[in-house]
Design a protein around this motif. Structure first.
Motif, PDB file in Angstrom:
ATOM      1  N   THR A 113      -7.743  -1.800   3.385  1.00 59.17           N
ATOM      2  CA  THR A 113      -6.482  -1.657   4.120  1.00 59.17           C
ATOM      3  C   THR A 113      -5.924  -3.027   4.465  1.00 59.17           C
ATOM      4  OG1 THR A 113      -7.166   0.474   4.993  1.00 59.17           O
ATOM      5  CG2 THR A 113      -5.448  -0.678   6.220  1.00 59.17           C
ATOM      6  N   MET A 116      -4.646  -4.752   1.044  1.00 59.61           N
ATOM      7  CA  MET A 116      -3.457  -4.154   0.414  1.00 59.61           C
ATOM      8  C   MET A 116      -2.229  -4.211   1.330  1.00 59.61           C
ATOM      9  SD  MET A 116      -4.000  -3.220  -2.618  1.00 59.61           S
ATOM     10  CE  MET A 116      -5.467  -3.798  -3.434  1.00 59.61           C
ATOM     11  N   ILE A 120       1.272  -6.431   1.062  1.00 59.57           N
ATOM     12  CA  ILE A 120       2.590  -5.787   1.004  1.00 59.57           C
ATOM     13  C   ILE A 120       3.493  -6.319   2.123  1.00 59.57           C
ATOM     14  CG2 ILE A 120       3.840  -3.604   1.286  1.00 59.57           C
ATOM     15  CD1 ILE A 120       1.535  -2.185  -0.103  1.00 59.57           C
ATOM     16  N   GLY A 124       5.122  -8.829  -0.003  1.00 61.69           N
ATOM     17  CA  GLY A 124       5.922  -7.878  -0.791  1.00 61.69           C
ATOM     18  C   GLY A 124       5.268  -7.478  -2.097  1.00 61.69           C
ATOM     19  N   TYR A 125       4.000  -7.867  -2.280  1.00 61.13           N
ATOM     20  CA  TYR A 125       3.231  -7.520  -3.476  1.00 61.13           C
ATOM     21  C   TYR A 125       1.938  -6.820  -3.051  1.00 61.13           C
ATOM     22  CZ  TYR A 125       6.098 -11.145  -5.771  1.00 61.13           C
ATOM     23  OH  TYR A 125       7.137 -11.885  -6.266  1.00 61.13           O
ATOM     24  N   CYS A 126       1.347  -6.014  -3.958  1.00 60.49           N
ATOM     25  CA  CYS A 126       0.018  -5.448  -3.661  1.00 60.49           C
ATOM     26  C   CYS A 126      -1.086  -6.483  -3.894  1.00 60.49           C
ATOM     27  CB  CYS A 126      -0.247  -4.221  -4.530  1.00 60.49           C
ATOM     28  SG  CYS A 126       0.465  -2.704  -3.864  1.00 60.49           S
ATOM     29  N   VAL A 127      -0.853  -7.374  -4.844  1.00 59.69           N
ATOM     30  CA  VAL A 127      -1.819  -8.441  -5.148  1.00 59.69           C
ATOM     31  C   VAL A 127      -1.041  -9.741  -5.132  1.00 59.69           C
ATOM     32  CG1 VAL A 127      -3.449  -9.336  -6.873  1.00 59.69           C
ATOM     33  CG2 VAL A 127      -3.136  -6.860  -6.644  1.00 59.69           C
ATOM     34  N   HIS A 128      -1.625 -10.787  -4.541  1.00 61.75           N
ATOM     35  CA  HIS A 128      -0.899 -12.052  -4.450  1.00 61.75           C
ATOM     36  C   HIS A 128      -1.887 -13.224  -4.553  1.00 61.75           C
ATOM     37  CE1 HIS A 128       1.757 -15.218  -2.823  1.00 61.75           C
ATOM     38  NE2 HIS A 128       2.700 -14.456  -3.344  1.00 61.75           N
ATOM     39  N   PRO A 129      -1.472 -14.312  -5.239  1.00 64.21           N
ATOM     40  CA  PRO A 129      -2.401 -15.436  -5.428  1.00 64.21           C
ATOM     41  C   PRO A 129      -2.933 -16.036  -4.120  1.00 64.21           C
ATOM     42  CG  PRO A 129      -0.422 -15.755  -6.757  1.00 64.21           C
ATOM     43  CD  PRO A 129      -0.174 -14.552  -5.901  1.00 64.21           C
ATOM     44  N   PHE A 132      -5.884 -13.602  -3.432  1.00 67.79           N
ATOM     45  CA  PHE A 132      -6.829 -13.280  -4.503  1.00 67.79           C
ATOM     46  C   PHE A 132      -7.652 -14.536  -4.787  1.00 67.79           C
ATOM     47  CE2 PHE A 132      -8.411 -12.417  -8.740  1.00 67.79           C
ATOM     48  CZ  PHE A 132      -8.626 -11.052  -8.751  1.00 67.79           C
TER      49      PHE A 132
END
Lengths: 230, 356
Positions: A113, A116, A120, A124-129, A132
């Motif tokens: 949670t 993710m 967001i 504004g993304y589900c995955v972001h550098p 990650f």
């Protein structure tokens, strides 16, 4: 609470269960059933029994967290059921009732949670550098380590618009859009869901004698042997 | 069966794909892992094919990955999608193309659920108005970006400098096609060829001169599994599924794999590295792996783009043996250079998997 009735309100449940004939095709095709001690046929059968005690046991179990939601079962079911959709409804109810903290796999809801919804709402993304990290994803290999160590330059070389204005790959999502996402979370129960997962997780962490940070890390990393097929 | 009957059945598996004017939304995973691929989609479609592909910078994630990680309620993901549709409506488009298979499945699921339960659509419209003061029309056509490349595959072949053919033998290269699960398994009628005969990638391979490899686990999931990858403790699930696929395709000696899902090329590439490092086993020839490509990377190679402009340096499995087979020229020294040939160092090499 009549748990079957509660599940029946979920649109995924309405779509996913129309009398299972127990043929086992879903289990035969299921990638999770080969790896984990997991049998979607049994789960659907338990649910359609409408036995409250058995459904509650399921909501508190490891079993419902094994599915990968690939939805291969949906294609092959001769009755057009979707055990994967039933699983999504079961997981949703398990979270709402706080039963998810009774299982090791369910407790993974906290790190998931945070990862993710954090991505967001912040980016504004589900995955972001920015989140990650290679340290947590060493399977991404030395090439990814190099890429992340030289992220701006590598992204520039690849033609991305990393954190830039306007359109393009990995652009900075405008604040106005992030505000919209936050408002959507507030209006639709997304914000409430985050608070619920945090609240139940805090209680469980206390019960387990851990700080919430230790609990979250443990949930993210620890895997018992009990989950696997022989 | 009589020929007309066969044609009638096959026509049921076809998908209407308008030839122009698409509202384009990006993929979270692809932007992270294959940034040049997404850029190449717009480069090929706009600049080489002259198509109208419009991107609104205000669009966001569709929330699909978070939804399939069970971290956001269904109404939340539906309202995020409703906002995406509102931006399309404001821009005056009716054809909606998503760069992500999870998104494509998410959009398809939501449109179908609204069709079946109109009261839910009405509630989502209220949610969107309350949260963002926006209204929306539903798209008339929904496509995945691979549908569009499939639709224009013959034109790409016509413009192409290369074909998927071994330059020494003249034989077609042997290509495994891997379709992302949420492309056709949930709503087969939304996919080219449906769930039984998905043709979106096979069509590209055939048009570009290659030969499609059939193998037992052709339709098995790559192993992403959403929470089964994003949580470190679960990744055994992910690598085990990839392992199953590679063991199954190995006897058929594929030259490469083409994929249409954002996650699949990442997993099929990186888990080969992990399997090699952990067990010493490699699936290509001479210690190499089997290179895994997106459909834009293959289209870009066919069209003669520089492999390093296509981002092939971000693969962990070396692509050079595949380029050599086709006869595509490249500068090995330029592989890891930054923009304007700036030195930004280079990755370490794996221990077991052969790389450059």
């Amino acid at each position: 609470m009549d748990l079957y009735e509660e599940l029946s309100k979920d649109y995924r449940f309405k779509e996913g269960l129309h009398t299972c004939i127990n043929c086992g095709t879903c289990t035969a095709i299921c990638p999770a059933a080969e790896f984990y001690r997991y049998d979607p046929r049994k789960i659907v059968n338990t649910v359609q029994s409408r036995d409250n005690a058995q459904i509650e046991a399921l909501l508190r179990s490891e079993t419902i967290w094994y599915c990968g939601e690939c939805m291969s079962c949906l294609t092959r079911c001769p009755r057009k059921n979707g055990p994967g959709l039933v699983i999504m409804a079961l997981r949703d109810l398990s979270v709402r009732l706080g039963y998810f903290t009774d299982s090791e796999k369910g407790r993974q809801m906290l790190p998931l949670t945070h990862a993710m919804t954090g991505n967001i709402l912040n980016y504004g993304y589900c995955v972001h550098p920015k989140t990650f990290k290679w340290e947590d994803h060493q399977e991404s290999g030395p090439v990814w380590k190099w890429h992340t160590e030289h992220l701006e330059k590598s992204m520039e070389r690849l033609g991305a618009n990393y954190m830039g204005e306007g359109p393009g790959v990995l652009r900075k999502i405008p604040q106005e859009s992030l505000d919209d996402l936050k408002a959507i979370f507030d209006v639709t129960g997304g914000t409430e869901r985050i608070a619920l997962v945090e609240e139940y997780s805090r209680k469980k962490a206390q019960e387990m004698g851990m700080t919430i940070e230790e609990y979250e890390r443990y949930a993210f990393e620890h895997c018992s042997d009990e989950h696997f097929n022989d | 069966m009589i020929y007309e009957g066969k044609q009638k059945i096959w026509s049921d598996y076809q998908k209407e794909i308008p030839d122009d004017h698409w509202y384009f939304v990006r993929s979270c995973i692809r932007q992270n892992f294959f940034p040049a691929s997404e850029r190449m989609f717009t480069e090929i479609t706009r600049n080489r094919l002259g198509k109208d592909i419009y991107e609104n910078p205000y669009h966001t994630t569709c929330g699909g990955i978070a939804y399939h990680c069970d971290t956001i309620p269904q109404e939340t993901v539906m309202t995020i999608v409703a906002r995406q549709f509102a931006l399309m409506t404001e821009a005056g488009y009716e054809n909606y193309v998503a760069s992500c298979i999870t998104s494509f499945g998410n959009y398809a699921e939501i449109l179908e659920t609204w069709r079946e339960f109109p009261e839910l659509e009405a509630r989502i419209r209220e949610n969107l108005w309350k949260a963002c003061k926006k209204e929306f029309n539903k798209p008339k056509n929904l496509a995945h970006t691979s549908d569009l490349i499939y639709h224009w595959r013959e034109k790409i072949a016509e413009l192409g400098k290369f074909r998927l053919v071994d330059k020494e033998t003249g034989e077609p290269l042997r290509i495994v096609e891997h379709i992302g699960c949420h492309y056709a398994k949930m709503f087969p009628h939304k996919a080219v060829g449906g769930a039984e005969y998905p043709y979106v990638l096979a069509g590209m391979v055939e048009s570009w001169g290659g030969q499609v490899v059939d193998y037992p686990e052709r339709r098995h999931c790559c192993g992403y599994g959403f929470r089964q990858y994003h949580v470190k403790a679960n990744r055994g699930y992910s690598v085990s599924n990839t392992h199953k696929k590679f063991e199954s395709m190995e006897p058929f000696h594929p030259d490469a794999i083409i994929t249409n899902c954002p996650g699949c090329p990442y997993f099929l590439d990186r888990w080969q590295y992990v399997i090699a490092e952990q067990t010493g086993k490699t699936y290509g020839r001479n210690g190499f792996g089997i290179p895994v490509f997106t459909y834009e990377e293959i289209a870009g190679l066919i069209l003669g783009y520089d492999p390093w402009d296509l981002g092939l340096q971000l693969h962990q499995v070396a692509v050079e043996p595949f380029l050599d087979k086709i006869g595509i020229e490249y500068d090995p020294k330029a592989k890891y250079l930054g923009l304007n040939k700036e030195d930004i160092m280079r990755p370490e090499l794996p221990t077991s998997l052969k790389c450059f």
